[in-house]
Design an enzyme around this catalytic site. Structure first.
Site, mmCIF file in Angstrom:
data_model
loop_
_atom_site.group_PDB
_atom_site.id
_atom_site.type_symbol
_atom_site.label_atom_id
_atom_site.label_comp_id
_atom_site.label_asym_id
_atom_site.label_seq_id
_atom_site.Cartn_x
_atom_site.Cartn_y
_atom_site.Cartn_z
ATOM 1 N N GLY A 88 120.232 74.234 60.539
ATOM 2 C CA GLY A 88 120.004 74.383 62.025
ATOM 3 C C GLY A 88 121.135 73.867 63.115
ATOM 4 O O GLY A 88 121.836 73.170 62.270
ATOM 5 N N THR A 89 121.109 74.063 64.222
ATOM 6 C CA THR A 89 121.952 73.393 65.218
ATOM 7 C C THR A 89 121.199 72.234 66.048
ATOM 8 O O THR A 89 119.960 72.285 65.990
ATOM 9 C CB THR A 89 122.425 74.480 66.161
ATOM 10 O OG1 THR A 89 121.517 75.142 66.754
ATOM 11 C CG2 THR A 89 123.562 75.395 65.427
ATOM 12 N N GLU A 179 112.448 71.732 65.074
ATOM 13 C CA GLU A 179 111.668 72.189 64.003
ATOM 14 C C GLU A 179 111.420 71.260 63.087
ATOM 15 O O GLU A 179 110.606 71.374 62.150
ATOM 16 C CB GLU A 179 112.306 73.557 63.442
ATOM 17 C CG GLU A 179 112.299 74.651 64.385
ATOM 18 C CD GLU A 179 113.511 74.997 65.325
ATOM 19 O OE1 GLU A 179 113.064 75.678 66.290
ATOM 20 O OE2 GLU A 179 114.402 74.149 64.863
ATOM 21 N N ASP A 202 125.942 70.720 70.313
ATOM 22 C CA ASP A 202 126.323 69.973 71.880
ATOM 23 C C ASP A 202 126.331 68.727 71.582
ATOM 24 O O ASP A 202 125.678 68.150 70.524
ATOM 25 C CB ASP A 202 125.127 70.462 72.437
ATOM 26 C CG ASP A 202 124.670 71.858 72.383
ATOM 27 O OD1 ASP A 202 125.251 72.808 73.322
ATOM 28 O OD2 ASP A 202 123.521 72.238 71.513
#
Length: 237
Positions: A88-89, A179, A202
């Site tokens: 994921g990010t 998550e 970010d």
């Protein structure tokens, strides 16, 4: 057949990558897997099974947030998946993190109610050590530096508490995502291996919000995916 991941036992490999984004699941299947076959279309939560270097592996989207991920993970376990690795990010919380950096999560603060509902008492969602160690080892082989440490799983993307990111940062938490806490919790409850790799998309501390470019994101996610596939298909599993 489960309700949301509409497949039969055996149609998913024991090793499965878990991106949030269905289109990333399709991209991983088309780019990295051999002989990939689509296994799920339900609610747009795309899932595929193929091989990586001759080893069976699946990739299944989880959607955004712990409630959605919990449904998908529970149903994958019903289908026989035994090693689940989120790709994921995340928002970087340490000022020395750079856009595109890779993080291997050891634990996930449950700033989310789903894991709490599942357990009902204080609990420390923790990644499977073999997946953590395997990811670090694979990263060394690839010559890719990684940061290893705690992350936080939040209920909120648009957070009204402006100071919360800094408080997490001050406690040494590396990144925020949405998550991992429930993935680690279900892993513990269902006795399967669960881990999480993240790309910093970010940086959300030190008074400014900086977002990665699309080209940088693609390159970083490709590296993360290669690392994840090597980890879940490594010898010893």
């Amino acid at each position: 057949m489960p309700i949301h991941v509409r497949a039969e036992p055996g149609e998913y490999a024991e090793a499965c990558l878990l991106p949030g984004d269905p289109l990333r699941a399709r991209y991983v299947a088309e780019t990295f897997l051999d002989n990939a076959e689509q296994r799920n279309w339900e609610r747009g939560m795309l899932g595929y099974t193929g091989t990586f270097r001759g080893r069976p592996v699946s990739v299944q989207a989880t959607g955004m947030g712990c409630p959605s991920a919990a449904i998908v993970v529970e149903e994958l376990v019903q289908l026989g998946v035994k090693r689940l690795l989120r790709i994921g990010t995340c928002g970087g919380l340490q000022p020395d993190l750079q856009l595109g950096d890779l993080i291997v999560a050891v634990s996930a603060v449950a700033a989310d109610a789903t894991a709490q509902h599942l357990v009902g008492e204080p609990h420390a969602p923790t990644a499977d050590w073999e997946l953590v160690h395997g990811a670090v080892h694979a990263a060394k082989e690839l010559g890719k530096p990684v940061r290893v440490g705690p992350i936080v799983s939040s209920d909120l993307f648009y957070n009204p508490d402006d100071g919360q990111y800094q408080r997490w940062s001050d406690r040494g938490i590396l990144a925020v995502e949405m998550e991992a806490a429930v993935l680690f919790t279900i892993g513990a409850l269902r006795k399967v291996k669960a881990g999480c790799l993240l790309t910093v998309s970010d940086v959300v501390v030190e008074g400014e919000f900086v977002r990665i470019s699309d080209e940088e994101m693609k390159a970083a996610v490709d590296q993360m995916t290669e690392l994840a596939l090597r980890t879940v298909t490594a010898d010893g599993h």
